[in-house]
Design an enzyme around this catalytic site. Structure first.
Site, short mmCIF file in Angstrom:
data_model
loop_
_atom_site.label_atom_id
_atom_site.label_comp_id
_atom_site.label_asym_id
_atom_site.label_seq_id
_atom_site.Cartn_x
_atom_site.Cartn_y
_atom_site.Cartn_z
N LYS A 183 20.82 50.17 -45.25
CA LYS A 183 19.56 49.54 -45.63
C LYS A 183 18.70 50.60 -46.32
CE LYS A 183 17.53 45.43 -44.91
NZ LYS A 183 18.19 44.12 -44.85
N GLY A 194 8.54 31.59 -46.41
CA GLY A 194 8.69 32.24 -47.70
C GLY A 194 10.06 32.00 -48.29
N VAL A 208 13.17 32.42 -47.38
CA VAL A 208 14.17 31.72 -46.58
C VAL A 208 13.59 30.49 -45.91
CG1 VAL A 208 15.73 31.90 -44.60
CG2 VAL A 208 15.50 33.83 -46.18
#
Length: 368
Positions: A91, A193, A195
């Protein structure tokens, strides 16, 4: 206490000594000309190149950014393992408000840092980054996914992320109530938002009642104007206390399940898209003690990473959707393992993921 770099010592302790650490590599990136400050964390490459998105967020401190990158990267290792992907976990986080400092120059500089890792880390979208941003990053880095179809990519990965969460909800309903149908169930979604707004559509199409909240008024308004039957409440604190709530779906930032929220949850199921929903170890047991079924976040929100991973091999949406549909079966298998071992579902998912990573490491042998 700080280390020789000035970073809080607890960050290094997390990296080298704690159960939450064990990361293979952490890269601190800075480009003064563009203002880029970023952290790339690679947790594991046991299953293949680390794959995970780039989060662009105004962290209060650099130490907070490092800690988030470490946690998110570790979560990606487990997510990719449970999704059956040949990828490890990584990440990246970019420090700063994307509304204020995101520029083409900054994204190109970031792309050069990712490229310097030679394919050990493959990036994609996350909070604060979008398909258009990945198109820019890709100009400097071929290990970039989540690009636009015009640039050979898969486009918006939130579509399949929401679909996977929906499958996790169906599996949870099957396990708890004996029927996967969500018709007549009441689902509360915190965060509508990228998703969350797709998830609303899936639920309404099946006949569920939906209650929403979001810190952004325009996000709520987009839903309620299109679907007047959707109920909006002021905030998450209100949402988790809604009477008659069957399922709670945290779809914003992590840490939603904590010592304050779990005791007042009215829902019988927690299944959402947010990463790292459990604020600290032990929360999963608190949920189980209250009789609340928790669908592990990194299992049910894997639709997006399934999509971007497929992009590396020539994207096919139907192939990806078929893989994301299997999140239903994977979630049921985790609940079964949890019952068999007498442990919470989060612990069961960890055991299954760790077993796959360990088997991959053993197959590669030492030093390979």
């Amino acid at each position: 206490m700080t280390d020789v770099t000035g970073a809080p010592a607890d960050v290094l302790h997390t990296l080298f000594h704690s159960d939450q650490g064990g990361h293979e590599q952490v890269v601190l990136c800075q480009d003064r000309a563009s203002g880029l400050k970023a952290v790339i964390a690679i947790h594991s490459t046991a299953l293949g190149p680390a794959l995970g998105g780039t989060r662009f967020y105004p962290y209060r401190t650099e130490a907070e950014a490092v800690a988030d990158a470490l946690n998110l990267a570790r979560g990606m290792s487990y997510k990719n393992a449970m999704a059956g992907l040949d990828h490890g976990g990584g990440k990246a986080v970019i420090i700063g408000d994307p509304e204020k400092i995101k520029t083409e120059e900054l994204l190109l500089a970031y792309g050069r840092f990712v490229a310097s890792l030679g394919g050990r880390y493959v990036t994609a979208c996350d909070v604060g980054t979008y398909v258009a941003d990945m198109d820019v990053v890709a100009r400097e880095c071929r290990w970039t996914t989540g690009r636009s179809p015009e640039q050979g990519g898969a486009g918006d990965s939130s579509v399949l992320t929401a679909f996977g969460v929906y499958q996790g909800m169906r599996a949870s309903a099957h396990h708890l109530w004996g029927d996967p149908s969500l018709r007549g169930r009441t689902v509360g979604i915190a965060g509508v938002g990228k998703v969350g707004h797709h998830l609303v559509e899936h639920l309404l199409n099946e006949g569920a009642a939906v209650v929403i909240t979001d810190v952004r008024e325009e996000a709520v308004r987009r839903i309620t104007e299109r679907h007047p039957d959707v109920r909006a409440v002021a905030d998450t604190e209100t949402l988790i206390r809604v009477e008659g709530l069957d399922i709670y779906a945290p779809c914003a930032l992590g840490g939603a399940l904590n010592d304050e929220s779990v005791p007042v949850l009215t829902a019988k199921v927690v299944c959402g898209a947010a990463n790292n929903q459990l604020a600290h170890p032990g929360v999963e047991k608190d949920l189980a003690d209250r009789g609340i079924l928790y669908a592990p976040d990194y299992v049910v929100n894997a639709g997006g990473v399934i999509q971007v991973a497929d992009e590396l091999h020539g994207f096919d949406f139907e192939r990806c959707k078929a893989k994301a549909t299997k999140i239903y079966d994977t979630t049921l298998a985790i609940f079964a393992r949890a019952n068999q071992d007498g442990i919470p579902p989060a612990a069961a998912a960890d055991r299954i993921a760790e077993q796959r990573m360990q088997e991959a490491s053993s197959a590669r042998g030492p030093g390979r």
